[in-house]
Design a protein around this motif. Sequence first.
Motif, PDB file in Angstrom:
ATOM      1  N   PRO A 316      39.102  33.897  35.767  1.00  0.00           N
ATOM      2  CA  PRO A 316      40.067  33.727  34.677  1.00  0.00           C
ATOM      3  C   PRO A 316      39.688  32.699  33.619  1.00  0.00           C
ATOM      4  O   PRO A 316      40.358  32.608  32.593  1.00  0.00           O
ATOM      5  N   HIS A 317      38.595  31.931  33.816  1.00  0.00           N
ATOM      6  CA  HIS A 317      38.301  30.826  32.907  1.00  0.00           C
ATOM      7  C   HIS A 317      38.027  31.309  31.489  1.00  0.00           C
ATOM      8  O   HIS A 317      38.456  30.667  30.520  1.00  0.00           O
ATOM      9  N   VAL A 318      37.350  32.443  31.340  1.00  0.00           N
ATOM     10  CA  VAL A 318      36.989  32.919  30.008  1.00  0.00           C
ATOM     11  C   VAL A 318      38.205  33.369  29.211  1.00  0.00           C
ATOM     12  O   VAL A 318      38.159  33.490  27.981  1.00  0.00           O
ATOM     13  N   LEU A 319      39.328  33.592  29.880  1.00  0.00           N
ATOM     14  CA  LEU A 319      40.525  34.094  29.195  1.00  0.00           C
ATOM     15  C   LEU A 319      41.243  33.014  28.400  1.00  0.00           C
ATOM     16  O   LEU A 319      42.057  33.330  27.529  1.00  0.00           O
ATOM     17  N   GLU A 320      40.958  31.756  28.680  1.00  0.00           N
ATOM     18  CA  GLU A 320      41.730  30.668  28.088  1.00  0.00           C
ATOM     19  C   GLU A 320      41.665  30.656  26.572  1.00  0.00           C
ATOM     20  O   GLU A 320      42.647  30.294  25.908  1.00  0.00           O
ATOM     21  N   ASP A 321      40.527  31.047  25.991  1.00  0.00           N
ATOM     22  CA  ASP A 321      40.351  30.961  24.541  1.00  0.00           C
ATOM     23  C   ASP A 321      40.613  32.285  23.832  1.00  0.00           C
ATOM     24  O   ASP A 321      40.403  32.383  22.619  1.00  0.00           O
ATOM     25  N   LEU A 322      41.042  33.301  24.556  1.00  0.00           N
ATOM     26  CA  LEU A 322      41.288  34.601  23.929  1.00  0.00           C
ATOM     27  C   LEU A 322      42.678  34.646  23.300  1.00  0.00           C
ATOM     28  O   LEU A 322      43.612  34.021  23.797  1.00  0.00           O
ATOM     29  N   PRO A 323      42.845  35.386  22.198  1.00  0.00           N
ATOM     30  CA  PRO A 323      44.173  35.511  21.587  1.00  0.00           C
ATOM     31  C   PRO A 323      45.135  36.266  22.494  1.00  0.00           C
ATOM     32  O   PRO A 323      44.718  36.984  23.413  1.00  0.00           O
ATOM     33  N   GLU A 324      46.424  36.124  22.232  1.00  0.00           N
ATOM     34  CA  GLU A 324      47.447  36.652  23.129  1.00  0.00           C
ATOM     35  C   GLU A 324      47.398  38.178  23.206  1.00  0.00           C
ATOM     36  O   GLU A 324      47.389  38.849  22.178  1.00  0.00           O
ATOM     37  N   PRO A 325      47.401  38.742  24.423  1.00  0.00           N
ATOM     38  CA  PRO A 325      47.331  40.200  24.576  1.00  0.00           C
ATOM     39  C   PRO A 325      48.727  40.825  24.595  1.00  0.00           C
ATOM     40  O   PRO A 325      49.722  40.172  24.914  1.00  0.00           O
ATOM     41  N   ASP A 326      48.774  42.111  24.289  1.00  0.00           N
ATOM     42  CA  ASP A 326      50.004  42.890  24.459  1.00  0.00           C
ATOM     43  C   ASP A 326      50.003  43.626  25.788  1.00  0.00           C
ATOM     44  O   ASP A 326      51.037  43.684  26.460  1.00  0.00           O
ATOM     45  N   VAL A 327      48.848  44.194  26.149  1.00  0.00           N
ATOM     46  CA  VAL A 327      48.716  44.881  27.431  1.00  0.00           C
ATOM     47  C   VAL A 327      47.342  44.549  28.003  1.00  0.00           C
ATOM     48  O   VAL A 327      46.392  44.288  27.259  1.00  0.00           O
ATOM     49  N   VAL A 328      47.238  44.557  29.340  1.00  0.00           N
ATOM     50  CA  VAL A 328      46.002  44.107  29.989  1.00  0.00           C
ATOM     51  C   VAL A 328      45.679  45.021  31.164  1.00  0.00           C
ATOM     52  O   VAL A 328      46.567  45.369  31.960  1.00  0.00           O
ATOM     53  N   ARG A 329      44.396  45.384  31.270  1.00  0.00           N
ATOM     54  CA  ARG A 329      43.907  45.979  32.513  1.00  0.00           C
ATOM     55  C   ARG A 329      43.072  44.951  33.247  1.00  0.00           C
ATOM     56  O   ARG A 329      42.133  44.376  32.677  1.00  0.00           O
ATOM     57  N   VAL A 330      43.426  44.721  34.498  1.00  0.00           N
ATOM     58  CA  VAL A 330      42.634  43.845  35.351  1.00  0.00           C
ATOM     59  C   VAL A 330      41.753  44.744  36.200  1.00  0.00           C
ATOM     60  O   VAL A 330      42.185  45.308  37.201  1.00  0.00           O
ATOM     61  N   GLY A 331      40.512  44.901  35.783  1.00  0.00           N
ATOM     62  CA  GLY A 331      39.583  45.765  36.497  1.00  0.00           C
ATOM     63  C   GLY A 331      38.765  45.038  37.534  1.00  0.00           C
ATOM     64  O   GLY A 331      37.988  45.655  38.264  1.00  0.00           O
ATOM     65  N   GLY A 332      38.908  43.732  37.611  1.00  0.00           N
ATOM     66  CA  GLY A 332      38.167  42.944  38.590  1.00  0.00           C
ATOM     67  C   GLY A 332      38.738  41.550  38.670  1.00  0.00           C
ATOM     68  O   GLY A 332      39.394  41.070  37.741  1.00  0.00           O
ATOM     69  N   GLY A 333      38.512  40.893  39.783  1.00  0.00           N
ATOM     70  CA  GLY A 333      38.968  39.525  39.948  1.00  0.00           C
ATOM     71  C   GLY A 333      40.163  39.367  40.849  1.00  0.00           C
ATOM     72  O   GLY A 333      40.505  38.248  41.241  1.00  0.00           O
ATOM     73  N   GLY A 334      40.832  40.481  41.169  1.00  0.00           N
ATOM     74  CA  GLY A 334      41.903  40.445  42.149  1.00  0.00           C
ATOM     75  C   GLY A 334      43.109  39.622  41.740  1.00  0.00           C
ATOM     76  O   GLY A 334      43.439  39.472  40.558  1.00  0.00           O
ATOM     77  N   ALA A 335      43.787  39.044  42.753  1.00  0.00           N
ATOM     78  CA  ALA A 335      45.057  38.353  42.545  1.00  0.00           C
ATOM     79  C   ALA A 335      44.908  37.125  41.657  1.00  0.00           C
ATOM     80  O   ALA A 335      45.816  36.807  40.881  1.00  0.00           O
ATOM     81  N   ALA A 336      43.791  36.418  41.744  1.00  0.00           N
ATOM     82  CA  ALA A 336      43.617  35.203  40.945  1.00  0.00           C
ATOM     83  C   ALA A 336      43.644  35.526  39.457  1.00  0.00           C
ATOM     84  O   ALA A 336      44.283  34.831  38.658  1.00  0.00           O
ATOM     85  N   VAL A 337      42.948  36.596  39.076  1.00  0.00           N
ATOM     86  CA  VAL A 337      42.935  36.995  37.664  1.00  0.00           C
ATOM     87  C   VAL A 337      44.286  37.567  37.265  1.00  0.00           C
ATOM     88  O   VAL A 337      44.797  37.299  36.172  1.00  0.00           O
ATOM     89  N   ALA A 338      44.894  38.369  38.135  1.00  0.00           N
ATOM     90  CA  ALA A 338      46.210  38.922  37.833  1.00  0.00           C
ATOM     91  C   ALA A 338      47.223  37.815  37.574  1.00  0.00           C
ATOM     92  O   ALA A 338      48.059  37.899  36.663  1.00  0.00           O
ATOM     93  N   ARG A 339      47.152  36.747  38.371  1.00  0.00           N
ATOM     94  CA  ARG A 339      48.078  35.621  38.208  1.00  0.00           C
ATOM     95  C   ARG A 339      47.838  34.926  36.867  1.00  0.00           C
ATOM     96  O   ARG A 339      48.801  34.568  36.158  1.00  0.00           O
ATOM     97  N   ALA A 340      46.583  34.735  36.496  1.00  0.00           N
ATOM     98  CA  ALA A 340      46.261  34.093  35.218  1.00  0.00           C
ATOM     99  C   ALA A 340      46.722  34.944  34.046  1.00  0.00           C
ATOM    100  O   ALA A 340      47.202  34.428  33.028  1.00  0.00           O
ATOM    101  N   VAL A 341      46.575  36.257  34.171  1.00  0.00           N
ATOM    102  CA  VAL A 341      47.021  37.160  33.113  1.00  0.00           C
ATOM    103  C   VAL A 341      48.539  37.114  32.978  1.00  0.00           C
ATOM    104  O   VAL A 341      49.092  37.074  31.874  1.00  0.00           O
ATOM    105  N   ALA A 342      49.250  37.117  34.096  1.00  0.00           N
ATOM    106  CA  ALA A 342      50.714  37.066  34.059  1.00  0.00           C
ATOM    107  C   ALA A 342      51.208  35.808  33.352  1.00  0.00           C
ATOM    108  O   ALA A 342      52.254  35.833  32.689  1.00  0.00           O
TER     109      ALA A 342
END
Length: 407
Positions: A316-342
């Motif tokens: 999830p570290h690379v997501l910190e600098d990305l602009p705000e999303p409207d919809v997201v597919r989590v294709g990898g990274g499991g629960a840790a990435v899903a939690r960061a996206v939420a």
Amino acid sequence: MADRVTVIGWDGSPLTAAARSALSAATLVAGAAHHLALPEVPPTAERIRLGSLGLAARRIAGHRGTAVVFADGDPGFFGAVRTLRAPEHGLEVEVVPAVSAVAAAFARAGMPWDDAQVVVAHPRTLRRAVNVCRAHGKVAVLTSPGAGPAELALLLGGVHRTFVICEELGTAKEQVTVLTSDRVADHSWRDPNVVIVIGGQAAAPAATPSAPAADPAWLLGQGAAHTGGRGWARPRADEGEGESALLRAAQLARLGPRTGDLVWDIGTGSGALAVEAAAFGAAVIAVDADPRACERATAAARNRGVQVQVVAGRAPHVLEDLPEPDVVRVGGGGAAVARAVADRRPERIVSHASTRDEAEEIGRALAEGGYTVECALLQSVGLDTRTWGEQDRSVVFLLAAERPVNR
């Protein structure tokens, strides 16, 4: 109620006979300062300096006499006519059109605009307008105070574009400036009529027997992304694990990407879903830690003729600098990435898992993030239509999460 309301489009050209006739009979004239300064405006007419068009419409509705409303460009093209014709005002409107600000801007730039997207940017719609500029190679933006060239450029961030900035079209102060987007925010701009944002156009897809060369443009605002073979979520030879066409179709159906959205595709793999989302008109950022996956996603976007920003890095570290999303597919990274996206509160999130335990872990992370979660076991079996024997079998858990309204 006003006896008659005439809306006059103004593009800097001499007024037509119809416009002069309407003005000569006007007892009320509404417009910007440069409209009210025109010598044809009757000196005895009441004058309204336009700010809020809704407030002006209420004033006009209560006026006994003949009203004229000036509007820059074509008043029927994202202009005053829509507001004045609102049922609550009860106004009968006649229109004297003019060249639209968008047409004038592209004429100044010497460019065709049948393949351009046209958006209106207000402070409340600015982010969606920027997403259209991310997703398309040619966009005309009708700006407003607080949503001008500088704000557009700042929100584009690292996405490189060229701006053609048209200030005060049709007036003596008209000025057209061409700058790269990284330099636009360094300037102060007079309330421009329109900004043309161009660049980043991916190469059009090559002609194939199933996808012939594109015909000349015939539908306004449609470009290469709408050419090629029919259908979507088609099978690809380079699909990786968890990237079957049927799973991709289900994920896209849950996400519903559309023009003005920003889609994150985390763990993009072959880039297939990112490209499909971009073909629906959404802006897309494809993320993958594997440099080869990033190369494949870039090539897939180029071959389809769509815009996809590819970011190399580990979530999830690379997501910190990305602009705000409207919809997201989590294709990898499991629960840790899903939690960061939420934590970033997109409207919808989809993911998948190969085991029930993994699906439960991801679903729990999304539910704890305040999302309503659904999970389905998808099973597909491919058959060889020559022998009707089984070719391959795919079993996967599809998770779809939606943020509740007002959260």
